[in-house]
Design an enzyme around this catalytic site. Structure first.
Site, PDB file in Angstrom:
ATOM      1  N   ASP A  13       0.867  -1.176   0.000  1.00  0.00           N
ATOM      2  CA  ASP A  13       0.000   0.000   0.000  1.00  0.00           C
ATOM      3  C   ASP A  13       0.909   1.233   0.000  1.00  0.00           C
ATOM      4  O   ASP A  13       2.057   1.159   0.440  1.00  0.00           O
ATOM      5  CB  ASP A  13      -0.887  -0.049   1.248  1.00  0.00           C
ATOM      6  CG  ASP A  13      -1.642   1.235   1.458  1.00  0.00           C
ATOM      7  OD1 ASP A  13      -2.359   1.641   0.526  1.00  0.00           O
ATOM      8  OD2 ASP A  13      -1.497   1.838   2.536  1.00  0.00           O
ATOM      9  N   ASP A  22      -0.020   5.052   0.847  1.00  0.00           N
ATOM     10  CA  ASP A  22      -0.135   6.083   1.883  1.00  0.00           C
ATOM     11  C   ASP A  22      -0.293   5.465   3.268  1.00  0.00           C
ATOM     12  O   ASP A  22      -1.214   4.693   3.516  1.00  0.00           O
ATOM     13  CB  ASP A  22      -1.333   6.994   1.586  1.00  0.00           C
ATOM     14  CG  ASP A  22      -1.186   7.674   0.231  1.00  0.00           C
ATOM     15  OD1 ASP A  22      -0.051   8.055  -0.113  1.00  0.00           O
ATOM     16  OD2 ASP A  22      -2.194   7.795  -0.489  1.00  0.00           O
TER      17      ASP A  22
END
Ligand code: ZN
Length: 558
Positions: free
Chosen positions: A42, A44
């Site tokens: 992922d 952020d």
């Protein structure tokens, strides 16, 4: 059909930002790693600090230790992809060009990624790629030339882990201050930070890879897995690994695991005997029976024994019998001091999936799965009978409300409402259960579905499960039958034991139920909390939604 061979997301529209000459260019180590080809990250909150809707490269700040951790993965031959929800694109908060500038800055700071996969949609778009939907994970696996089950995803919120599981990948949660406690409780694998997640990925990858082959060739290996059908099924990959390195494999199992043992590839002979230090409802120890078992084990003539156990079981009493039977290469997991009972004393941290825990013991004993044999649960084709013809076409949903341990079963009242909801959503429902569960299956099926209670043995149930589009089940044997058939699972998972160890392995899964309930980690066989709240609060519509997430449609197909 195995999930590895199909991809329901082929025509969906995750945006793929891969540079052609980079995609799939990672070096493939030889022999192929047992567990993972790729790590999906992922963006952020996982790789870089979360700056909401950031379109400014100047604001990119990697999390501590990210560069070194990613370089460790690259050095280990793992391919890397970023999988990220960027609904700011749909909302017009930044442009595609700004996003690409941010990604260029990320690569400047953290090194190259083999692919970038971005969901540009909003929740309202109902796309198949916005996490927790599994579309980005499937797309990333495809870009990287592998399958979702050979990927592990690292993320900071529940959506990331859910997307991984729904694709059949592994998911690691690295919580941040914004991660909700229930997301942490629901995750089967949690690491304190990105470097720790990477260290554990590499440790697990290494642990199933033997450092050295057995010192001498193994003619006959004795493998042991007592306890229930589920326990035996999850040991299957490890038993296949031993079988790959031994000419003959003899399996000692208990009466409750015998039907599962009959389904395992790689087993040449089975000895069935209860072990009073493992059995949950043991009779008194019978010295004559123990002497008889010892003589029987001696007659096997094994030149190696590998004793598989769950984390709360002791291998040592059996190790003593094996010594009495003059077997002189004995391997087992033991936190307790084994003295002279073990030649290989193996240790495994808590939380490792049972199949991998067992594979790591097989590796410690010198064995690994051969190339081409994926570390998934599998059954012998010749041991599974044809499915009864009167059940109609494949593509039904199997609802299995029962369990040998009532704490892990779906409450009958809930199962009844689930049967009704599934039927109303257009699913064909088959309700399965043992002969002693007929009252429940009849009641559940009356709300919608065909009652198969008491109609099948374990092999017959495996045949029915194999043609299902999904199985809705608690933490019990049929969940592992589904995993063995590559059939997606809606797991009504009571948290009495860790999900990370006992959840359906390497198969698309949606976990439902309250993982923070007070029964958590009690290992209780019957629910210690009035009302069985960990499961009874599940909304039947969540099951319908879970099937949609798993791309199982109500029209019978999937
Ligand atoms: Zn999307």
């Amino acid at each position: 059909m195995r999930q590895d061979q199909e991809d329901p997301y082929q025509r969906r529209s995750a945006q793929v930002y891969a540079v052609a000459d980079r995609a799939g260019s990672g070096s493939v180590a030889s022999p192929r790693p047992v567990l993972y080809d790729a790590v999906l990250l992922d963006r952020d909150g996982t790789l870089i600090e979360d700056v909401p809707y950031n379109g400014d490269p100047e604001k990119v700040r990697p999390v501590p230790g990210a560069r070194a951790a990613l370089d460790r993965l690259r050095a280990a031959g793992l391919r890397l992809a970023v999988v990220t929800n960027q609904s700011g694109l749909a909302r017009g908060y930044f442009t595609g060009a700004q996003m690409r500038a941010v990604h260029a800055r990320v690569e400047e700071l953290l090194g190259r990624f083999d692919a970038w996969l971005v969901c540009p949609h909003d929740d309202a778009d109902g796309c198949a790629c916005r996490k927790p939907a599994p579309g980005l994970v499937h797309a990333a696996a495809r870009e990287l030339g592998t399958t979702a089950s050979r990927c592990v995803l690292v993320g900071d919120i529940g959506r990331d882990v859910a997307a991984a599981l729904a694709a059949g990948a592994a998911g690691v949660l690295v919580p941040t201050p914004v991660t909700r406690p229930e997301e942490i409780a629901a995750a089967g694998w949690v690491a304190t930070d990105l470097p720790a997640a990477v260290a554990e990925i590499l440790r697990r990858q290494q642990a199933v890879q033997p450092a050295v082959p057995p010192a001498e060739p193994v003619r006959t290996a004795l493998v042991v897995r007592s306890d229930s059908a589920g326990d035996v099924l999850v040991t299957g990959p490890a038993i296949r690994a031993v079988a790959a390195g031994a000419q003959r494999v003899v399996l000692l199992c208990g009466p409750r695991g015998r039907a599962a043992a009959d389904l395992l590839p790689g087993v040449d002979e089975i000895i069935e005997h209860p072990l009073p230090w493992i059995d949950p409802t043991p009779g008194p120890v019978d010295p004559g029976a123990i002497r008889g078992l010892t003589a029987r084990l001696a007659a096997v003539g094994a030149d190696q024994a590998v004793v598989f156990t769950s984390f709360h079981q002791s291998a040592l009493p059996l190790a003593l019998l094996l010594r009495m039977a003059e077997i002189d290469r004995i391997a087992a997991i033991s936190d307790d001091y084994p003295g002279a009972l073990l030649d290989i004393r193996h240790r495994v941290p808590v939380g490792v999936p049972e199949p991998e825990r067992a594979l790591s013991l097989a590796a410690a004993a010198g064995h690994r799965l051969p190339d081409g044999d994926e570390p998934v649960l599998r059954l012998r084709r010749d041991a599974v009978p044809p499915r009864p013809a009167d059940l109609g076409d494949p593509g039904y949903v199997v609802l299995h409300p029962g369990s040998a341990a009532s704490s892990r079963a779906c409450p009958p009242e809930l199962a009844t409402r689930i049967a009704g909801a599934l039927t109303r959503a257009g699913h064909r429902v088959l309700v399965t259960g043992g002969a002693d569960e007929r009252a429940v299956t009849a009641r559940v099926a009356a709300a919608g579905g065909i009652d198969l209670g008491g109609r099948t043995d374990l092999a017959g149930l495996a045949a029915i499960v194999a043609d299902a589009s999904a199985v809705v089940v608690g933490n019990t044997g049929p969940a592992h039958l589904a995993a063995a058939a590559g059939v997606p699972v809606v797991s009504l998972f009571a948290p009495t034991v860790p999900f990370g160890q006992w959840g359906p392995y390497r198969v698309p899964t949606v976990r439902l139920g309250d993982s923070t309930a007070p029964c958590r980690d009690t290992r209780a066989a019957s629910c210690p909390v009035p009302g069985h709240p960990c499961l009874s609060d599940v909304d039947p519509d969540e099951v319908v939604d879970a099937l949609r997430t798993l791309a199982v449609s109500g029209g019978g197909g999937r």
